[in-house]
Write an enzyme that holds these catalytic residues in place. Structure first.
Site, PDB file in Angstrom:
ATOM      1  N   CYS A   1       0.813  -1.223   0.000  1.00  0.00           N
ATOM      2  CA  CYS A   1       0.000   0.000   0.000  1.00  0.00           C
ATOM      3  C   CYS A   1       0.842   1.266   0.000  1.00  0.00           C
ATOM      4  O   CYS A   1       0.314   2.363  -0.221  1.00  0.00           O
ATOM      5  CB  CYS A   1      -0.945  -0.012   1.193  1.00  0.00           C
ATOM      6  SG  CYS A   1      -1.915  -1.515   1.296  1.00  0.00           S
TER       7      CYS A   1
ATOM      8  N   HIS B   1      -2.762   6.772   3.180  1.00  0.00           N
ATOM      9  CA  HIS B   1      -3.252   5.485   2.667  1.00  0.00           C
ATOM     10  C   HIS B   1      -4.618   5.207   3.294  1.00  0.00           C
ATOM     11  O   HIS B   1      -4.844   5.423   4.484  1.00  0.00           O
ATOM     12  CB  HIS B   1      -2.275   4.363   3.026  1.00  0.00           C
ATOM     13  CG  HIS B   1      -2.826   3.012   2.716  1.00  0.00           C
ATOM     14  ND1 HIS B   1      -3.419   2.720   1.507  1.00  0.00           N
ATOM     15  CD2 HIS B   1      -2.899   1.872   3.455  1.00  0.00           C
ATOM     16  CE1 HIS B   1      -3.832   1.461   1.520  1.00  0.00           C
ATOM     17  NE2 HIS B   1      -3.533   0.923   2.697  1.00  0.00           N
TER      18      HIS B   1
ATOM     19  N   ASN C   1     -10.060  -0.380   0.812  1.00  0.00           N
ATOM     20  CA  ASN C   1      -8.601  -0.292   0.739  1.00  0.00           C
ATOM     21  C   ASN C   1      -8.153  -0.799  -0.630  1.00  0.00           C
ATOM     22  O   ASN C   1      -8.238  -1.992  -0.919  1.00  0.00           O
ATOM     23  CB  ASN C   1      -8.003  -1.153   1.864  1.00  0.00           C
ATOM     24  CG  ASN C   1      -6.477  -1.158   1.859  1.00  0.00           C
ATOM     25  OD1 ASN C   1      -5.853  -0.693   0.914  1.00  0.00           O
ATOM     26  ND2 ASN C   1      -5.900  -1.687   2.915  1.00  0.00           N
TER      27      ASN C   1
HETATM   28  N1  ACO Z   1     -18.129  -8.269  11.047  1.00  0.00           N
HETATM   29  C1  ACO Z   1     -18.764  -8.289  12.234  1.00  0.00           C
HETATM   30  N2  ACO Z   1     -18.139  -8.498  13.417  1.00  0.00           N
HETATM   31  C2  ACO Z   1     -16.814  -8.687  13.370  1.00  0.00           C
HETATM   32  C3  ACO Z   1     -16.089  -8.680  12.178  1.00  0.00           C
HETATM   33  C4  ACO Z   1     -16.791  -8.450  10.981  1.00  0.00           C
HETATM   34  N3  ACO Z   1     -16.195  -8.410   9.766  1.00  0.00           N
HETATM   35  N4  ACO Z   1     -14.783  -8.894  12.455  1.00  0.00           N
HETATM   36  C5  ACO Z   1     -14.697  -9.041  13.768  1.00  0.00           C
HETATM   37  N5  ACO Z   1     -15.935  -8.936  14.329  1.00  0.00           N
HETATM   38  C6  ACO Z   1     -16.257  -9.007  15.754  1.00  0.00           C
HETATM   39  C7  ACO Z   1     -15.309  -9.908  16.506  1.00  0.00           C
HETATM   40  O1  ACO Z   1     -15.757 -11.240  16.525  1.00  0.00           O
HETATM   41  C8  ACO Z   1     -15.324  -9.294  17.878  1.00  0.00           C
HETATM   42  O2  ACO Z   1     -16.482  -9.681  18.557  1.00  0.00           O
HETATM   43  P1  ACO Z   1     -16.457  -9.939  20.154  1.00  0.00           P
HETATM   44  O3  ACO Z   1     -16.107  -8.626  20.784  1.00  0.00           O
HETATM   45  O4  ACO Z   1     -17.857 -10.392  20.457  1.00  0.00           O
HETATM   46  O5  ACO Z   1     -15.413 -10.983  20.363  1.00  0.00           O
HETATM   47  C9  ACO Z   1     -15.452  -7.801  17.595  1.00  0.00           C
HETATM   48  O6  ACO Z   1     -16.079  -7.708  16.307  1.00  0.00           O
HETATM   49  C10 ACO Z   1     -14.129  -7.084  17.572  1.00  0.00           C
HETATM   50  O7  ACO Z   1     -13.231  -7.811  16.733  1.00  0.00           O
HETATM   51  P2  ACO Z   1     -11.759  -7.339  16.490  1.00  0.00           P
HETATM   52  O8  ACO Z   1     -11.005  -8.366  15.714  1.00  0.00           O
HETATM   53  O9  ACO Z   1     -11.195  -6.902  17.809  1.00  0.00           O
HETATM   54  O10 ACO Z   1     -12.012  -6.073  15.543  1.00  0.00           O
HETATM   55  P3  ACO Z   1     -11.123  -4.779  15.376  1.00  0.00           P
HETATM   56  O11 ACO Z   1     -11.721  -3.657  16.085  1.00  0.00           O
HETATM   57  O12 ACO Z   1      -9.663  -5.076  15.612  1.00  0.00           O
HETATM   58  O13 ACO Z   1     -11.320  -4.484  13.830  1.00  0.00           O
HETATM   59  C11 ACO Z   1     -10.202  -4.662  11.758  1.00  0.00           C
HETATM   60  C12 ACO Z   1     -10.884  -5.416  12.872  1.00  0.00           C
HETATM   61  C13 ACO Z   1     -11.206  -3.751  11.092  1.00  0.00           C
HETATM   62  C14 ACO Z   1      -9.678  -5.653  10.735  1.00  0.00           C
HETATM   63  C15 ACO Z   1      -9.046  -3.813  12.341  1.00  0.00           C
HETATM   64  O14 ACO Z   1      -8.236  -4.604  13.163  1.00  0.00           O
HETATM   65  C16 ACO Z   1      -8.195  -3.193  11.268  1.00  0.00           C
HETATM   66  O15 ACO Z   1      -8.629  -2.350  10.506  1.00  0.00           O
HETATM   67  N6  ACO Z   1      -6.909  -3.559  11.220  1.00  0.00           N
HETATM   68  C17 ACO Z   1      -6.006  -3.021  10.196  1.00  0.00           C
HETATM   69  C18 ACO Z   1      -6.283  -3.683   8.893  1.00  0.00           C
HETATM   70  C19 ACO Z   1      -5.561  -3.017   7.763  1.00  0.00           C
HETATM   71  O16 ACO Z   1      -5.399  -1.833   7.716  1.00  0.00           O
HETATM   72  N7  ACO Z   1      -5.133  -3.837   6.792  1.00  0.00           N
HETATM   73  C20 ACO Z   1      -4.571  -3.350   5.585  1.00  0.00           C
HETATM   74  C21 ACO Z   1      -3.120  -3.002   5.692  1.00  0.00           C
HETATM   75  S1  ACO Z   1      -2.537  -2.251   4.263  1.00  0.00           S
HETATM   76  C22 ACO Z   1      -2.006  -3.404   3.117  1.00  0.00           C
HETATM   77  O17 ACO Z   1      -0.848  -3.522   2.864  1.00  0.00           O
HETATM   78  C23 ACO Z   1      -2.996  -4.260   2.366  1.00  0.00           C
END
Ligand code: ACO
Length: 326
Positions: free
Chosen positions: A117, A241, A271
């Site tokens: 990215c 980004h 993204n």
């Molecule tokens: N839909 C609904 N609920 C979900 C989902 C989903 N897609 N994913 C997780 N949950 C639930 C989980 O089960 C959890 O439930 P619980 O509290 O009952 O256990 C709750 O939501 C929180 O889950 P987390 O995994 O803690 O979610 P988080 O707040 O960390 O968000 C996310 C996840 C959006 C992926 C976040 O961690 C993130 O954006 N990380 C960075 C990702 C990123 O930027 N990647 C690209 C990098 S750039 C590149 O090079 C491609």
């Protein structure tokens, strides 16, 4: 990272273009493909929809052609094409070869650059390096077709990614160029946080990526601003980004740049990796959010984990070496 040397041949962005595939995948669509819901995705990421379909070469040709047209550049006059992508259409050859042919860039060097990215910002810095070495015109494209490496049954990753392309024409100019400072980083020890094996899907430790992303963006942007000799208060437009609105907000907050100064497209694109920064730049330029003399901060991070930043003083009316006033 060094400041841009005072004697280096300068460069300006003289045209830009974008391409998004027609097919849209909304959060509501995803509800029938995996265990998720629209409100969760929107609130946790800022994303409401993303585009899917198309090829890396096809989207690149579309955005590149638009950028060349805006710049008024004959394809035969392009010296180099840099295609930032982490999703080439084939393993061999580089997709830039296909794009070169599609655009009729008859006398240029062409290569792919994979810095995930951060790729388009890496490519922009490299374009300035080529111009410092004598190139006149470089086409810098960022394109990804992430739907080909995304598992749309995996809610950890399937909600985030989309396809798109953004391009800019960078041309040598008389006098000082736009780029005042830059920074390129890589944190190879964290590569396991986000990867895809050849032929496989993206695997991600979301929380780890989030935590590292904020730190990387802040450090890289701080380095670029220091090398440019500017402060956060001076930045008129931040082009980060587009991974997650909470990552952008946390990073800009730590940098001391208000969110109102950021260009945000991820609500409509998701993204798009290498395409996200040029897509956000193009929208801000098309909306006349930038005026002569404004400072723009580009800041990207991605798998690797890579990071790249650049500070540019916008001067679209600089005279290029060909004598044209753009
Ligand atoms: N839909 C609904 N609920 C979900 C989902 C989903 N897609 N994913 C997780 N949950 C639930 C989980 O089960 C959890 O439930 P619980 O509290 O009952 O256990 C709750 O939501 C929180 O889950 P987390 O995994 O803690 O979610 P988080 O707040 O960390 O968000 C996310 C996840 C959006 C992926 C976040 O961690 C993130 O954006 N990380 C960075 C990702 C990123 O930027 N990647 C690209 C990098 S750039 C590149 O090079 C491609």
């Amino acid at each position: 990272m060094p400041a841009t040397p005072s004697g280096a041949k300068g460069a300006v962005i003289t045209g830009w273009g974008t391409a998004l595939p027609n097919k849209i995948l909304t959060n509501i669509d995803l509800e029938s493909m995996m265990d998720t819901d629209h409100v969760w995705i929107r609130d946790r990421t800022g994303i409401s929809q993303r585009h899917v379909g198309g090829t890396t070469a096809g989207l690149s040709a579309e955005s590149g052609r638009a950028a060349l047209q805006m710049a008024g550049v004959d394809p035969a006059d392009v010296d180099a094409l840099i295609l930032a992508t982490t999703t080439p259409d084939r393993t061999v050859p580089a997709s830039s070869s296909t794009v070169q042919n599609l655009l009729g860039l008859s006398s240029c060097g062409a290569f792919d650059l994979n810095a995930a990215c951060s790729g388009w910002v890496y490519a922009l810095v490299n374009a300035h390096g080529l111009i410092a070495m004598g190139a006149q015109t470089v086409l810098v494209i960022g394109t990804d077709t992430l739907d080909r490496i995304t598992d749309y049954t995996d809610r950890n990753t399937g909600i985030l990614f989309g396809n798109g392309s953004g391009a800019a024409v960078v041309q040598a100019c008389d006098g000082p160029g736009q780029m005042l400072g830059w920074d390129l980083d890589s944190l190879g020890e964290a590569e396991s946080a986000l990867f895809a094996e050849v032929g496989g899907f993206l695997q991600m430790e979301g929380k780890e990526v989030f935590r590292r992303a904020v730190r990387l963006m802040v450090d890289s942007a701080t380095n670029a601003m220091a090398s440019a000799g500017v402060a956060a208060d001076d930045i008129a437009l931040a082009v980060p980004h587009q991974a997650n609105i909470r990552i952008i907000s946390a990073s800009l907050d730590r940098l001391g740049i208000p969110m109102e100064r950021a260009s945000i497209v991820l609500d409509r694109t998701g993204n798009t990796s290498s395409a996200s920064v040029p897509l956000a730049l193009a929208e801000a330029l098309d909306q006349d959010r930038v005026t002569d003399g404004d400072l723009i901060l580009f800041v990207g991070f991605g798998a690797g984990m890579s990071a790249a930043s650049a500070v540019v003083r916008w001067s679209p009316h600089a005279t290029t070496n060909s004598g044209d006033t753009t």
